[in-house]
Design an enzyme around this catalytic site. Sequence first.
Site, PDB file in Angstrom:
ATOM      1  CE1 TYR A 194      -5.074  -8.916  -6.232  1.00  0.00           C
ATOM      2  CE2 TYR A 194      -7.449  -8.956  -5.918  1.00  0.00           C
ATOM      3  CZ  TYR A 194      -6.312  -9.409  -6.565  1.00  0.00           C
ATOM      4  OH  TYR A 194      -6.426 -10.351  -7.554  1.00  0.00           O
TER       5      TYR A 194
ATOM      6  CG  MET B 276     -14.317  -9.910 -10.028  1.00  0.00           C
ATOM      7  SD  MET B 276     -13.632 -10.404 -11.614  1.00  0.00           S
ATOM      8  CE  MET B 276     -12.691  -8.955 -12.043  1.00  0.00           C
TER       9      MET B 276
ATOM     10  CE  LYS C 258     -38.331   1.834 -11.418  1.00  0.00           C
ATOM     11  NZ  LYS C 258     -38.804   3.217 -11.561  1.00  0.00           N
TER      12      LYS C 258
ATOM     13  NE  ARG D 299     -37.484   9.968 -14.068  1.00  0.00           N
ATOM     14  CZ  ARG D 299     -37.525   8.985 -13.176  1.00  0.00           C
ATOM     15  NH1 ARG D 299     -36.409   8.570 -12.587  1.00  0.00           N
ATOM     16  NH2 ARG D 299     -38.655   8.418 -12.848  1.00  0.00           N
TER      17      ARG D 299
HETATM   18  C1  LIG Z   1     -39.386   3.558 -10.375  1.00  0.00           C
HETATM   19  C2  LIG Z   1     -40.644   4.335 -10.352  1.00  0.00           C
HETATM   20  C3  LIG Z   1     -41.544   4.200  -9.292  1.00  0.00           C
HETATM   21  C4  LIG Z   1     -41.194   3.462  -8.016  1.00  0.00           C
HETATM   22  O1  LIG Z   1     -40.442   4.332  -7.186  1.00  0.00           O
HETATM   23  P1  LIG Z   1     -39.842   3.917  -5.755  1.00  0.00           P
HETATM   24  O2  LIG Z   1     -39.136   5.149  -5.313  1.00  0.00           O
HETATM   25  O3  LIG Z   1     -38.917   2.793  -5.997  1.00  0.00           O
HETATM   26  O4  LIG Z   1     -40.970   3.545  -4.880  1.00  0.00           O
HETATM   27  C5  LIG Z   1     -42.767   4.832  -9.407  1.00  0.00           C
HETATM   28  N1  LIG Z   1     -43.071   5.587 -10.489  1.00  0.00           N
HETATM   29  C6  LIG Z   1     -42.208   5.773 -11.515  1.00  0.00           C
HETATM   30  C7  LIG Z   1     -42.603   6.610 -12.655  1.00  0.00           C
HETATM   31  C8  LIG Z   1     -40.971   5.161 -11.474  1.00  0.00           C
HETATM   32  O5  LIG Z   1     -40.105   5.355 -12.487  1.00  0.00           O
END
Ligand SMILES: *Cc1c(COP(=O)(O)O)cnc(C)c1O
Length: 349
Positions: free
Chosen positions: A252, A300, A42, A136
């Site tokens: 800056y 920046m 992701k 969550r």
């Molecule tokens: C992002 C995520 C992971 C990976 O977690 P890391 O801490 O980056 O290894 C695994 N499972 C779920 C559900 C996630 O959202």
Amino acid sequence: MPSDPVLPPPALRLRIDSGAIGANWQALDRMSGSADAGAAVKADAYGVGVDRAMPALLKAGCRNFFVAHWCEVPEVLQHTSGANISVLHGPTSQADGVFARDAGVRPVLNSLAQVRNWQATGGGACDLMVDTGMNRLGLRVEELGDSLLDGLEVEVLMSHLACADEDGPQSAQQLARFRDVLAKVPHRRASLANSAGLALGSEYAFDLTRPGLSLYGGIARPELAGRIRQVVTPQAAIIQTRTVPAGESIGYGGTYRAERDTRIAILSIGYADGYLRCWSGKGAFRHGEAVLPVLGRVSMDMTAIDISAAPHLAEGDWVDAEYDLAEASARTGLTQYELLTLSGPRLRG
Ligand SMILES: *Cc1c(COP(=O)(O)O)cnc(C)c1O
């Protein structure tokens, strides 16, 4: 017709060690024991780039991939079949469910409403997320008896650990709850651990682990130190050098004042690239063995460094940011996750 102007090469880049991604996946896969390690890709593979990460992960042997958003699917699909891709945010509408079916990817169902969306578009193989204490995403344990779940074709039954990167009682509590869940819901495979979770021990591995951070060089727990290699190094070209006379300030706010005549270089990287202002006066770059501290505030698009240790450096030369994730996190207060995903578009190229 004038020909298209030829773009000169960029003056900053994110160096990616693809070999390290593969080696990290293999190390995490070994630590997963009899379970397979998957990969969270992701957020553009945590800023590393799906186009760089996927070939390395596939070559290393990885076959299970996780994205968060539906919009992340097409890019991952260019590298592997949809059957191996799970979408963590799940179908929040029937349109998501239709897309999952057409693309051949698996939705992760996170609520009874999502189960309904998936069933309404025809059902079929899916993953199911159960909340075991993080609050969550995921169905609550009390919801698992709902008749909506009857006949659901669960490929991966999963939960997510909230505190695996810390020592405390919550991971063991979540593990116990997850075991109860496994007995209640028919499924093909079970999955609980992220990077930190799989370092907690083999009892957390089940059939499939889901590392993300540590694939890309993050040390999610001390047990991973020495087994995980750095993947990402921001690199920038010098666009100007100058000697700052003693007593004058740099950048800056004039926060740094030269005590002696100082040879400095201006780098083509700044906070718009994800090299945030928290590195002001704290960061360092390297050229070979020479350490080149950041002077004054990060702008920046530019950062000033002290090149006293490598005075031969000139316009056009490249330097590497010191970017060991665990150390960088300790120094800046940013998490290792933030340090990876921060990288701006110019840096990612
Ligand atoms: C992002 C995520 C992971 C990976 O977690 P890391 O801490 O980056 O290894 C695994 N499972 C779920 C559900 C996630 O959202």
